[in-house]
Scaffold this active site. Structure first.
Site, PDB file in Angstrom:
ATOM      1  N   LYS A 180       0.841  -1.205   0.000  1.00 20.68           N
ATOM      2  CA  LYS A 180       0.000   0.000   0.000  1.00 20.68           C
ATOM      3  C   LYS A 180       0.873   1.252   0.000  1.00 20.68           C
ATOM      4  CE  LYS A 180      -3.647   2.636   1.014  1.00 20.68           C
ATOM      5  NZ  LYS A 180      -4.525   2.974  -0.114  1.00 20.68           N
ATOM      6  N   SER A 207     -12.433   5.490  -2.306  1.00 21.99           N
ATOM      7  CA  SER A 207     -11.825   6.779  -1.966  1.00 21.99           C
ATOM      8  C   SER A 207     -11.118   6.643  -0.622  1.00 21.99           C
ATOM      9  CB  SER A 207     -12.883   7.875  -1.905  1.00 21.99           C
ATOM     10  OG  SER A 207     -13.835   7.555  -0.902  1.00 21.99           O
ATOM     11  N   LEU A 211      -5.242   7.058   0.665  1.00 26.11           N
ATOM     12  CA  LEU A 211      -3.879   6.779   1.133  1.00 26.11           C
ATOM     13  C   LEU A 211      -3.716   6.748   2.650  1.00 26.11           C
ATOM     14  CD1 LEU A 211      -1.518   8.598  -1.386  1.00 26.11           C
ATOM     15  CD2 LEU A 211      -1.935   6.156  -1.126  1.00 26.11           C
ATOM     16  N   ASN A 232       3.996   6.402  -6.811  1.00 26.49           N
ATOM     17  CA  ASN A 232       2.585   6.609  -7.088  1.00 26.49           C
ATOM     18  C   ASN A 232       2.384   8.072  -7.472  1.00 26.49           C
ATOM     19  OD1 ASN A 232      -0.155   6.839  -7.072  1.00 26.49           O
ATOM     20  ND2 ASN A 232      -0.467   6.002  -5.029  1.00 26.49           N
ATOM     21  N   CYS A 244      -2.657   8.586  -7.687  1.00 24.65           N
ATOM     22  CA  CYS A 244      -3.822   8.284  -6.854  1.00 24.65           C
ATOM     23  C   CYS A 244      -4.866   9.375  -7.049  1.00 24.65           C
ATOM     24  CB  CYS A 244      -3.438   8.190  -5.382  1.00 24.65           C
ATOM     25  SG  CYS A 244      -4.873   7.864  -4.355  1.00 24.65           S
ATOM     26  N   ILE A 255      -2.730   0.256 -15.109  1.00 19.61           N
ATOM     27  CA  ILE A 255      -3.149   1.601 -14.789  1.00 19.61           C
ATOM     28  C   ILE A 255      -3.575   1.710 -13.323  1.00 19.61           C
ATOM     29  CG2 ILE A 255      -3.937   2.145 -17.105  1.00 19.61           C
ATOM     30  CD1 ILE A 255      -6.802   1.602 -16.268  1.00 19.61           C
ATOM     31  N   ASN A 256      -3.537   2.921 -12.808  1.00 20.03           N
ATOM     32  CA  ASN A 256      -4.173   3.186 -11.527  1.00 20.03           C
ATOM     33  C   ASN A 256      -5.676   3.290 -11.788  1.00 20.03           C
ATOM     34  OD1 ASN A 256      -4.704   4.088  -8.830  1.00 20.03           O
ATOM     35  ND2 ASN A 256      -2.610   4.870  -8.755  1.00 20.03           N
ATOM     36  N   THR A 299      -8.289  -5.673  -7.349  1.00 23.95           N
ATOM     37  CA  THR A 299      -9.627  -5.917  -6.825  1.00 23.95           C
ATOM     38  C   THR A 299      -9.950  -7.413  -6.689  1.00 23.95           C
ATOM     39  OG1 THR A 299     -10.283  -3.808  -7.774  1.00 23.95           O
ATOM     40  CG2 THR A 299     -12.059  -5.337  -7.249  1.00 23.95           C
TER      41      THR A 299
END
Ligand code: FAD
Ligand code: FMN
Ligand code: FES
Lengths: 306, 257
Positions: free
Chosen positions: A48, A73, A76, A130, A133, A194-195, A269
């Site tokens: 993460k 959402s 972070l 990252n 985000c 992709i993000n 996911t």
């Protein structure tokens, strides 16, 4: 009789048993999943996003399910790099698996400070920047939306560390290929894409957004065609390896990414739906290659017939 | 914590839009404690992907457990159509359950709507102890009320409320609780589960009466095992994960909106 196909790959100098990684933010630090799978079997664990200081993240509700996907959402939420090193990395040390740390920040200095601390740790085999985000500016999205700032950040971090440097790109731009080229020139060793894709859902009864943060990032099977398309487009623009992700649920999904030009893939996911998704994917890939009599996974990278 | 295929042994519609499933699953049946939940794949091959969380309603035997659920959307609709003898893909038991302290002598279980599910499991556990317990059960209307003969058999006393007065007190569980505290000896702990507005009120009333109170919270979940940070609630110690740090929380810890 077929020999076992070779699944080993090397991305940016990171040696992996197979090309299956975990997507940042969907696997925690692996701790929760270690109840279900042997983490050592993974190609790599991407953790993460971590930031310099602890971050509380966004208020709830933080997740909403959409047809074949989900909006999140999280923002972070993380305990900051010091605690991450003391707790998460300490835990991950026990496993024989490359650890790639996803790093986020508000400023170039913050990114550099986090990367400096991580570079001293043996367990860390790579950094994923990252810059994409969609849920917080401090996810570095501002760096990921613009070629110049993406280059500036990548160069600064490049100077800080010898570790393999992967830049995770945002799909929420019109010129992702220019940004990919820019970070390649600035010293990135690989890109991941992709993000999540920026999205929104509204409750027609209350007229309110479904997420407290109003907008969120879409992931899951719903975004796979977008992701495959972007991998294909970028594979023609750059020479460094691509790590592909976005809606991978099984071997056939992953194959699309390899054929489009990804050298490795990450599962996001799908972990939520099946905690064993990564391990099943590795087994399915091996089986597919065996049946097709393909001796090396790398042989199919970019082999889409167009 | 197991990831298993559980066979559906029985399906029963116990009230309009409320179903009970009996699942053959020794791994979960033998280890679950009250307040824990299971994460169920409800829609394989459908246009939605995430699992759905349901409390363990009863430990029917060492091999079987039950869930009680209300149809509210596509996942629960699909689950209501699941056929007996087919298999459900389940992860569980998950989360932290209700904890009984050693000085619990008389406790009160307060349930609103389908919140009855985890409290029934708790009631069954309490039944085999010395602890005296009463139950307050609130439902929208008489039609929605399931057959509570099981609960009536095990709890020392049950009080009901319905919004339309079709059973018990006319009003909400919160009014029932206020009524109860006026008339009965104060419990030494309250355990509650139900919709958030109700839990917020129950927490406040418990605080005013200086009774420790533990509540089971709900949040939308993705992973159910603590990895994704989707399911947070706001507490005095920062955001906590309902799936892994809860779903049962000390009510005094929660910051309500
Ligand atoms: C720990 C836990 C235990 C639960 N135990 C039970 C139980 O024993 N019996 C039972 O009937 N229900 C229980 N629930 C609620 C149940 O998970 C939801 O009703 C279910 O996920 C809704 O799925 P759906 O696809 O039918 O609804 P959707 O189509 O996804 O949504 C329909 C409506 O339900 C709401 N909803 C969606 N997810 C949740 C959720 N996690 N909690 C509350 N509302 C939600 C949505 O906001 C929407 O208004 C529990 C929830 C949690 C978090
Ligand atoms: C709950 C959640 C949290 C995420 N957190 C991060 C993160 O911290 N850093 C990051 O680079 N990507 C993050 N992502 C994006 C994923 O790593 C991945 O790029 C995206 O979900 C697409 O893959 P998928 O469709 O397989 O999930 C997150 C995604 C989800 C669903
Ligand atoms: S649902 Fe993933 S952390 Fe709770």
């Amino acid at each position: 009789m077929n020999l076992k196909p070779n699944l080993r790959v090397e991305i940016a100098g990171i040696k992996m048993k197979n090309p299956v990684m975990t997507a940042s933010g969907t696997f925690g630090s692996g701790l929760e999943y270690s109840n279900f799978i042997d983490l050592s079997k993974l190609g790599a664990i991407v953790t993460k996003g971590v930031t310099l200081k602890k971050q509380t993240g966004n208020p709830g509700p933080r997740v909403y399910e959409t047809p074949c996907g989900m909006l999140n959402s999280i923002g972070l939420q993380n305990k900051g790099v010091k605690n991450f090193i003391a707790e998460d990395l300490e835990f991950l040390k026990k496993f024989n698996v490359p650890v790639i740390v996803n790093v986020a920040g508000n400023t170039i200095e913050e990114y550099v400070a986090v990367v400096e601390q991580l570079s001293e740790k043996d367990v860390v085999k790579g950094i994923e920047l990252n810059v994409s985000c969609p849920n917080v500016k401090s996810g570095g999205l501002s760096f990921g939306l613009n070629v110049k700032s993406a280059i500036k950040l990548t160069s600064a971090v490049r100077k800080t560390t010898k570790l393999p440097l992967i830049v995770k790109l945002s799909p929420n731009v019109g010129n992702i290929d220019e940004i990919a080229k820019g970070v390649e020139d600035a010293g990135a060793d690989a890109v991941s894409l992709i993000n999540t894709i920026l999205g929104m859902a509204i409750d027609p009864q209350s007229f309110k957004p479904q997420l407290a943060n109003i907008v969120g990032g879409l992931s899951g099977p719903a975004i796979k065609p977008v992701a495959v398309g972007m991998v294909w487009k970028i594979s023609k623009a750059i020479n460094i390896p691509i790590i592909g992700m976005g809606g991978i649920m099984n071997c056939y999904d992953a194959l699309e990414f390899f054929l489009a030009g990804a050298k490795a893939v990450a599962v996001g996911t799908a972990n939520f739906i099946d905690p064993e998704a990564t391990i099943k994917l590795i087994e399915e890939l091996e089986e597919f290659l065996t049946i097709k009599d393909i001796s090396d996974i790398s042989d199919i990278v970019g082999q889409v017939k167009v | 914590m197991a990831h298993v295929k559980a066979k559906i042994l029985n399906k029963e519609q116990v009230a309009p839009s409320i179903f009970k499933l009996s699942l053959l699953c020794p791994e979960i049946a033998s280890s679950a404690i009250p307040g824990q939940f299971v994460h169920v794949e409800c829609g394989k091959g459908k246009s939605f992907i995430l699992r759905r969380p349901f409390s363990v309603y009863r430990q029917a035997s060492k091999e079987t457990f039950e869930i009680l659920f209300q149809v509210v959307g596509k996942g629960t609709e699909s689950l209501a159509e699941a056929e007996v003898n087919s298999y459900l893909d389940i992860i569980g038991p998950l989360g932290n359950g209700f904890k009984l302290s050693n000085n619990c002598k008389k406790v009160l279980l307060v349930s609103g709507g389908i919140g009855i599910a985890p409290l029934t499991f708790l009631a069954e556990k309490l039944y085999s102890t010395e602890i005296i317990f009463d139950m307050l059960i609130g439902f929208a209307n008489y039609k929605k009320v399931i057959d509570f003969s099981l609960q009536e058999k095990i709890a020392d006393r049950i009080h009901y409320s319905t919004d339309d007065g079709s059973l018990g007190l006319k009003g909400t569980t919160v009014e029932l609780l206020l009524d109860y505290l006026k008339q009965s000896k104060k419990p030494d702990t309250i355990f509650a589960c139900g919709p958030e507005p109700m839990l917020k009120q129950v927490a406040l009333i418990a605080k005013q009466n200086k009774v420790p109170c533990f509540i089971s919270l709900e949040e939308r979940m993705a992973c159910g095992i603590g990895a994704c940070l989707s399911c947070v609630c706001n507490t005095i110690n920062g955001y906590k994960r309902v799936c892994a740090d809860g779903p049962v929380f000390d009510a005094s810890e929660i910051i309500w909106d």
